[in-house]
Motif scaffolding. Structure first.
Motif, PDB file in Angstrom:
ATOM      1  N   UNK A 117      55.424  40.439  59.600  1.00  0.00           N
ATOM      2  CA  UNK A 117      55.193  41.856  59.367  1.00  0.00           C
ATOM      3  C   UNK A 117      54.068  42.361  60.260  1.00  0.00           C
ATOM      4  N   UNK A 118      54.435  43.136  61.250  1.00  0.00           N
ATOM      5  CA  UNK A 118      53.449  43.723  62.159  1.00  0.00           C
ATOM      6  C   UNK A 118      52.763  44.885  61.456  1.00  0.00           C
ATOM      7  N   UNK A 119      51.469  44.751  61.191  1.00  0.00           N
ATOM      8  CA  UNK A 119      50.740  45.780  60.446  1.00  0.00           C
ATOM      9  C   UNK A 119      49.782  46.547  61.354  1.00  0.00           C
ATOM     10  N   UNK A 120      49.950  46.438  62.668  1.00  0.00           N
ATOM     11  CA  UNK A 120      49.076  47.177  63.580  1.00  0.00           C
ATOM     12  C   UNK A 120      49.159  48.674  63.284  1.00  0.00           C
ATOM     13  N   UNK A 121      48.048  49.271  62.927  1.00  0.00           N
ATOM     14  CA  UNK A 121      48.006  50.697  62.644  1.00  0.00           C
ATOM     15  C   UNK A 121      48.399  51.078  61.234  1.00  0.00           C
ATOM     16  N   UNK A 122      48.840  50.126  60.421  1.00  0.00           N
ATOM     17  CA  UNK A 122      49.207  50.448  59.044  1.00  0.00           C
ATOM     18  C   UNK A 122      47.974  50.847  58.252  1.00  0.00           C
ATOM     19  N   UNK A 123      48.197  51.588  57.171  1.00  0.00           N
ATOM     20  CA  UNK A 123      47.100  51.974  56.290  1.00  0.00           C
ATOM     21  C   UNK A 123      46.337  50.738  55.840  1.00  0.00           C
ATOM     22  N   UNK A 124      45.032  50.786  55.978  1.00  0.00           N
ATOM     23  CA  UNK A 124      44.198  49.667  55.588  1.00  0.00           C
ATOM     24  C   UNK A 124      43.932  48.690  56.709  1.00  0.00           C
TER      25      UNK A 124
END
Length: 446
Positions: free
Chosen positions: A396-403
């Motif tokens: 799961x690429x979370x780059x830039x996701x909230x948090x």
């Protein structure tokens, strides 16, 4: 222990941590015993998920873009003319240096500065299999044992012992692990890899790979027995390692953990506590300065790695907060830079390529055939961030996701600072050789 113990650096191809002592279902009794007699590094990583660049880092203590080896040694890239390698440092310290088997750092092994080259052929892995008969573990370890028994290695000696295994072999336009000298496991009995689907082709590959792994294990056993028979085992530093992860999809050629993870085992009676398992982050650029530190030789300022001798001795050691990895050229232009902390992995892609890059040998393997339609979709993002604490397989690429905005920005900046500090040529544009059309160049990155 002598101030200048003998040093045996045993290394192989494409292994990752696929050993019993790392928790895999592979029968590796001699390597497991080496781990029990010394130290196992649970979080050792290579600077590159490919052979020559990673090996260059091991032998210079510097990153691929620093030492010039940004691609495979049998292609255009090579070490810089002024680059110093481990045999040179050790010769200066009074060691007699020997090369047995494979090296794949340069097409001209004479420039590495070994006192003796014991291999009949010193070629890269991407050549017809027949020439590798002299680089197989059985042959190389046997040659070392014979030379040691004959008294051809004067104390203190440094022996680089390189095995061809676990490199794939071309067979009718496919690349496989199976070959006559190796006895494959039963595909139905192997344990699947956690980062790949459980498919027949992947099981077939793993079953064949286990035959090669057992050959590596036997070769290590031959070396260890030879040291014992010669009465020098108590005064010899034994290091076993590999240059990157398994030659499987999402491993070799990838800066995800399966691509840059490395086995690293070390044994030295009187210095390394038997059975120790270290969790600290270690990069393979750290091995050279650790060796130099052990023999009381100064570590040159140009060396980017840092010694972990204090960790081995139980002294005051400040753990690494991060390791770096990179790729520039392999069988295609694939410029990637990455930073890994204990919790996060940040990846910066500088070129428009498929979602998961597959090296030629992996793409045309039984495993590659199972996944390439899915992996080669053209949707790789420029930035990737993975929270390894909750997503150890980097799905799961979370780059830039909230948090995660703060973490993304922080690691992006740390990676850029490292690239600037190490004078990474990628900051100035595409790294030659290149002949790409302007319209497909993704520079500057969006």
């Amino acid at each position: 222990m002598s101030d200048h113990p003998n040093i045996c650096l045993i290394h192989c191809h494409d292994l990752g941590r696929y050993l019993g002592c790392y928790g895999f279902d592979v029968d590796t009794p001699r390597l497991d015993a080496l781990a029990s007699d010394g130290a196992t590094f649970e979080n050792a990583f290579a600077t590159a998920p490919q052979c020559s660049p990673s090996r260059g880092s091991l032998m210079t203590g510097r990153y691929p873009h620093e030492n010039g080896l940004v691609g495979l040694a049998h292609d255009e890239p090579d070490l810089n003319d002024d680059e110093r390698v481990l045999p040179s440092y050790l010769s200066e310290a009074g060691y007699e240096t020997h090369l047995f088997g494979l090296q794949h750092v340069t097409e001209n092994p004479q420039r590495l500065g070994y006192d003796e080259l014991h291999s009949e052929r010193l070629l890269s892995p991407d050549v017809p299999p027949s020439v590798h008969e002299t680089a197989r573990a059985e042959k190389v370890s046997g040659t070392f044992a014979d030379r040691l028994e004959d008294g051809d290695l004067d104390d203190p000696f440094f022996a680089s012992i390189g095995f061809f295994e676990l490199h794939r072999i071309e067979d009718d336009d496919r690349f496989v692990f199976a070959d006559d000298p190796y006895e494959s496991a039963d595909p139905d009995e192997v344990e699947p890899l956690s980062y790949l689907p459980d498919e027949p082709g992947i099981r077939r590959d793993l079953a064949d790979a286990q035959g090669m792994v057992r050959a590596i294990d036997r070769g290590v056993g031959t070396v260890l027995d030879a040291l014992s028979d010669a009465g020098v085992d108590e005064d010899t530093l034994v290091i076993f390692t590999t240059e990157h992860g398994l030659a499987m999809p999402r491993a070799k050629g990838s800066v995800y953990d399966p691509g840059i993870e490395s086995a690293l085992l070390m044994s030295l009676p009187g210095v390394i506590e038997p059975g120790t398992r270290y969790q600290e982050l270690i990069s393979n650029v750290d091995v050279l300065p650790t060796i130099l530190d052990l023999i009381d030789e100064g570590v040159p300022k140009r060396v980017s790695g840092r010694s972990f001798l204090a960790l081995l001795r139980g002294g005051d050691y400040t753990p690494r907060g991060r390791v770096f990895a990179e790729m520039t050229w392999h069988d295609a232009y694939n410029p990637v830079r990455a930073i890994r902390t204990r919790r996060f992995k940040y990846v910066r892609n500088f070129w428009r390529l498929p979602n998961v890059y597959l090296t030629h040998d992996v793409r045309h393997s039984p495993s590659g055939e199972e996944v390439r339609d899915e992996f080669e979709r053209p949707n790789r993002p420029y930035e990737e961030l993975y929270d390894l604490e909750v997503d150890p397989h980097e799905r799961e690429n979370v780059a830039g996701d909230d948090g995660y905005e703060g973490t993304t920005a922080e690691l992006r900046e740390e990676l850029r600072e490292w690239m600037e500090t190490t004078d990474d040529p990628l900051l100035s544009g595409p790294v030659p050789p290149n002949n790409f059309e302007e319209e497909i160049m993704a520079w500057p990155p969006g």
